[in-house]
Design an enzyme around this catalytic site. Structure first.
Site, PDB file in Angstrom:
ATOM      1  N   ILE A   1     -11.686  61.667 -18.243  1.00  0.00           N
ATOM      2  CA  ILE A   1     -12.704  61.132 -17.334  1.00  0.00           C
ATOM      3  C   ILE A   1     -13.625  60.172 -18.083  1.00  0.00           C
ATOM      4  CG2 ILE A   1     -14.766  61.746 -15.995  1.00  0.00           C
ATOM      5  CD1 ILE A   1     -13.311  64.206 -14.993  1.00  0.00           C
TER       6      ILE A   1
ATOM      7  N   GLU B   1      -8.009  66.077 -12.124  1.00  0.00           N
ATOM      8  CA  GLU B   1      -8.731  65.178 -13.029  1.00  0.00           C
ATOM      9  C   GLU B   1      -8.892  65.867 -14.388  1.00  0.00           C
ATOM     10  OE1 GLU B   1     -11.559  62.200 -10.867  1.00  0.00           O
ATOM     11  OE2 GLU B   1     -12.542  64.129 -10.977  1.00  0.00           O
TER      12      GLU B   1
ATOM     13  N   HIS C   1     -16.339  69.226  -8.526  1.00  0.00           N
ATOM     14  CA  HIS C   1     -16.049  68.157  -9.487  1.00  0.00           C
ATOM     15  C   HIS C   1     -16.200  68.697 -10.909  1.00  0.00           C
ATOM     16  CE1 HIS C   1     -16.365  64.440 -11.794  1.00  0.00           C
ATOM     17  NE2 HIS C   1     -15.664  63.906 -10.822  1.00  0.00           N
TER      18      HIS C   1
ATOM     19  N   LEU D   1     -19.624  57.358  -7.143  1.00  0.00           N
ATOM     20  CA  LEU D   1     -20.630  56.590  -7.893  1.00  0.00           C
ATOM     21  C   LEU D   1     -21.391  57.460  -8.894  1.00  0.00           C
ATOM     22  CD1 LEU D   1     -22.084  54.229  -5.120  1.00  0.00           C
ATOM     23  CD2 LEU D   1     -20.104  53.912  -6.610  1.00  0.00           C
TER      24      LEU D   1
END
Ligand code: 13P
Length: 214
Positions: free
Chosen positions: A138, A133, A85, A7
């Protein structure tokens, strides 16, 4: 396939998304987890959905201010954590330390990486999974599995060469059932996504579409 919904810091209702994710996981049999802001872990875990932290720091109990302690996120109901991340990069030593903290508290781990070389380095640290990723994709509209299938296949090969026990997920632009199916075809064991659910007008419908082909 594992569906991990990050989120981030999006202005969504974390409990509403978590409740929808719990229901869709139960109805479909697909494993779905939600990673809210640390301050929302308790409320999200109370819905019964599988709950993940977005980050833990490489620290133990002690004099640390403004850090995220693995014990605290586990107490709040998290059973796993993201690490490194693209929007919260760590040094290699700190990734290693964060994985130690997660292991100490039995948190499942996914280390994020930009490309197959970083996937290999991350896999060498022994997480449960890595997630490739590409930063440029993104938050975009085109899924990594469509825009850059080679990077997903390369990540699967790179992780497998280092440690076949480490699962490989992919993320960036994933939002539909077709994206999920394409990721599975490329060898990914799961997907990591954010805006496709957190910014959707109807997160429940977005989740239902995601798992429709599984
Ligand atoms: O960074 C991501 C998940 O952690 C991917 O974000 P998007 O799904 O918004 O592209």
């Amino acid at each position: 396939m594992f569906v991990l919904v990050n989120l981030k810091a999006y202005p969504c209702d974390p409990v509403a998304v978590a409740t929808a994710a719990r229901d869709v996981a139960e109805a479909s049999g697909v494993r779905i987890a939600v990673a809210p802001q640390a301050a929302h872990l308790d409320a999200v875990a109370e819905t019964g959905v599988e709950t993940w932290a977005q980050h833990v720091d490489p620290i133990a109990h002690g004099s640390h201010t403004g850090h995220t302690l693995a014990e605290a996120v586990a107490d709040a109901g998290a059973t796993g954590t993201l690490c490194n991340h693209s929007e919260h990069r760590l040094t290699l030593a700190d990734v290693d330390g964060a994985l130690d903290a997660a292991e100490r508290t039995d948190l499942e781990t996914v280390v994020c990486a930009n490309n197959p070389d970083q996937v290999a380095a991350a896999a060498a640290l022994g997480p449960d999974a890595v997630a490739v990723e590409p930063p440029a994709l993104i938050g975009g509209d085109v899924s990594v599995s469509t825009a850059d299938p080679d990077i997903v296949e390369g990540a699967v090969a790179a992780a497998g060469a280092v440690d076949p026990e480490v699962d490989v997920y992919c993320g960036a632009g994933v939002s539909t059932g077709d994206d999920l199916a394409a990721a599975a075809d490329l060898g990914a064991a799961g997907v990591l996504l954010a805006s496709g659910v957190a910014k959707a007008d109807d997160p429940r419908a977005a989740l239902e579409d995601l798992v429709s082909g599984v």
